[in-house]
Scaffold this active site. Sequence first.
Site, PDB file in Angstrom:
ATOM      1  CG  ASP A  14       6.548 -40.654 -52.628  1.00 39.20           C
ATOM      2  OD1 ASP A  14       7.647 -39.752 -52.678  1.00 39.20           O
ATOM      3  OD2 ASP A  14       6.835 -41.503 -53.147  1.00 39.20           O
ATOM      4  N   GLY A  15       6.731 -38.181 -55.584  1.00 42.18           N
ATOM      5  CA  GLY A  15       6.980 -37.974 -56.369  1.00 42.18           C
ATOM      6  C   GLY A  15       7.390 -39.564 -57.097  1.00 42.18           C
ATOM      7  CD  GLU A  61       9.420 -36.289 -54.091  1.00 40.70           C
ATOM      8  OE1 GLU A  61       8.397 -36.244 -53.786  1.00 40.70           O
ATOM      9  OE2 GLU A  61       9.738 -37.793 -54.107  1.00 40.70           O
ATOM     10  CG  ASP A 110       9.450 -39.309 -49.989  1.00 43.18           C
ATOM     11  OD1 ASP A 110       9.511 -38.752 -51.165  1.00 43.18           O
ATOM     12  OD2 ASP A 110       9.382 -40.536 -50.210  1.00 43.18           O
ATOM     13  CG  HIS A 114      10.065 -46.249 -50.443  1.00 42.14           C
ATOM     14  ND1 HIS A 114       9.176 -46.642 -52.050  1.00 42.14           N
ATOM     15  CD2 HIS A 114      10.775 -45.381 -51.311  1.00 42.14           C
ATOM     16  CE1 HIS A 114       8.878 -46.112 -52.753  1.00 42.14           C
ATOM     17  NE2 HIS A 114      10.122 -45.476 -52.279  1.00 42.14           N
ATOM     18  CG  ASP A 151       6.139 -44.999 -54.154  1.00 43.69           C
ATOM     19  OD1 ASP A 151       6.996 -44.606 -54.226  1.00 43.69           O
ATOM     20  OD2 ASP A 151       5.882 -46.285 -54.143  1.00 43.69           O
TER      21      ASP A 151
END
Length: 160
Positions: free
Chosen positions: A16-17, A54, A76, A131, A141
């Site tokens: 994740d970023g 990301e 994501d 999320h 995250d």
Amino acid sequence: MPDRSTPEKNVTVHTDGACLGNPGPGGWAAVLQYGETRKELSGGFILTTNNRMETLAVIEALASLKYPCRVDLYTDSRYVRDAVEAGWLAGWQRNGWKTSGKKPVKNQDLWQRLLPLLRTHEVRLHWLRGHAGHPENERCDRLARAAAQGRGLPPDPGMV
């Protein structure tokens, strides 16, 4: 060049970023799992973009692998997933790093770092909704956001 026909290790990676503002301070994170072994990676920059973070999360995760592996990589980021799976990356490279609209490809420095990693490892990209309560994505995250809030963050060389 490694023999990709028989990687021995199966690794699961979540990435994740995060960016606090876009552009703004940003962070990336990855959680790697191989059997019972788990490794968490993260880092950040004082000024960057969400798409850069990301993409960098994927790069750092794959670069941390010591041997060619079969990798199930969960992200994501549709940007990252589509660049690889929908063939954007191959097209950009074929077109001299220009988009179909003849504009320079954004984040070319990162895509060029990712290409050899995709050749080294057998990577299957999986998109998952961010999320949405997936434990490893939520952990990434949190790690990425914490990295973005770190003190003394370096400049992102790609933002110069």
